[in-house]
Every structure is written in C-alpha cells, then in structure tokens.
Enzyme design. Sequence first.
Site, short mmCIF file in Angstrom:
data_model
loop_
_atom_site.label_atom_id
_atom_site.label_comp_id
_atom_site.label_asym_id
_atom_site.label_seq_id
_atom_site.Cartn_x
_atom_site.Cartn_y
_atom_site.Cartn_z
N GLU A 170 -29.28 -98.80 10.01
CA GLU A 170 -28.98 -98.31 11.48
C GLU A 170 -29.76 -99.32 12.48
OE1 GLU A 170 -26.78 -96.15 12.48
OE2 GLU A 170 -26.33 -94.86 10.86
N GLU B 197 -27.39 -100.97 15.48
CA GLU B 197 -27.51 -100.81 16.79
C GLU B 197 -28.42 -101.66 17.53
OE1 GLU B 197 -27.20 -96.02 16.54
OE2 GLU B 197 -29.44 -97.02 17.20
N ASP C 255 -29.25 -78.19 18.60
CA ASP C 255 -28.71 -78.45 19.81
C ASP C 255 -27.53 -79.30 19.73
OD1 ASP C 255 -30.20 -80.58 19.45
OD2 ASP C 255 -31.49 -80.71 21.21
N GLU D 211 -28.81 -101.10 26.57
CA GLU D 211 -29.99 -101.28 27.55
C GLU D 211 -31.04 -100.96 26.41
OE1 GLU D 211 -29.75 -98.96 31.12
OE2 GLU D 211 -27.64 -98.74 31.01
#
Length: 182
Positions: A88, A92, A110, A138
């Site tokens: 990952e 990324e 959540d 960013e």
Amino acid sequence: MSDRDPSFCIRCGGTLESAEIDTRVRWLCPACGWVHYPQLKVGVGAIIERGESILLLRRTTAPFQAMWNLPAGYVEEDESPERALIREVLEETGIEVQVKSIAGAHYFDDDPRGNGVLLTFLCSSNGTDPQPSAEATEPTFFTRETIPLELAGGGHDQAIRAWQGGESPHNRAVQRTAFGGG
Ligand SMILES: [Zn+2]
C-alpha cells in the site's frame, strides 16, 4: 443486523432468514445452511517519520474525501499485514519501506464500508521523497504542532492523535536508530 446485511445466500442464492446462532441473531440460508458471520475489516497504516515529522496524505476518494490519513489500506485475505503495508505504501507514495515494529491497534466504527481494526506500524524508508498518486495527494510531513485538523476516520484520527501525543517512547528510540540520529 445493519444496512450492510446480505439479503441472499452467496452460496446458493436462497433468501436468508434470521435465526439465533452462537448466541446472536444471524442471517441463515434455510436452503443450504450457510450462515453469514460478519467480521471486522483489517486495515494497516504506516507511520513514516522524518526527523520530528510524520508523513500524511490527503485522500482523493470517499469516504473521508480530502481528509488526511496515513499511507494505508486493507489487508487482502492472502497476505500478511506487513506485506499489505509495504504494498500500500508503494502504491500510494512510491516509497519502499521496511516495517520495524507495531505501533498501535485502533478499533473504528465510523467507516461506511464497515467496522474494523487499523493496525499501525513504524516504518523506515531510504529517504525517497513521497509522490502523489491516484488514491492520495499532497504527501506532506507534519510536526506534532502542525498536524491538520481534518483527519480521516477509520482509525486514522486515533492513530495520528496517538502519535501526536507521543505515546510511544519505544518507537522514538527505534526511529532515531533507523535514521542514524536526530
Ligand atoms: Zn444457501
């Protein structure tokens, strides 16, 4: 029982019925006997430090779109958490990391994709600058004082706050060794 519950058996396509099994009400397929056992998702997140700062990325997609999180993702069922994390982070950020030690485990409820546990690991890298990707833009190193307020859920806000609070003196020692001082 939630809106993520299945309506049909994934094995035979039969209509599911609720039944009490193993002390809980669960979805049962009367036709073939298949039982739906919902389980937590497992995510992994990387704590990549540079000096006194931590690397965060801004999410490009929902949920938590445009909020900041750790380099992270779900663990596939045929890979270890460490292997998933290396994959990952590379996807990324373009950074190849080494996984040093576990940093934390954060339960979350959540995320609309489902409840789970985010495992975080302290990682070291060879100092390559992170690059933006389709999933995350960013890439930025933040100090404890400059951590943004808009943190993603799914355990990320908990993990980043824990790092910010400096709860892990062991990790600080490991980090100094990994970077040869500082
Ligand atoms: Zn069935």
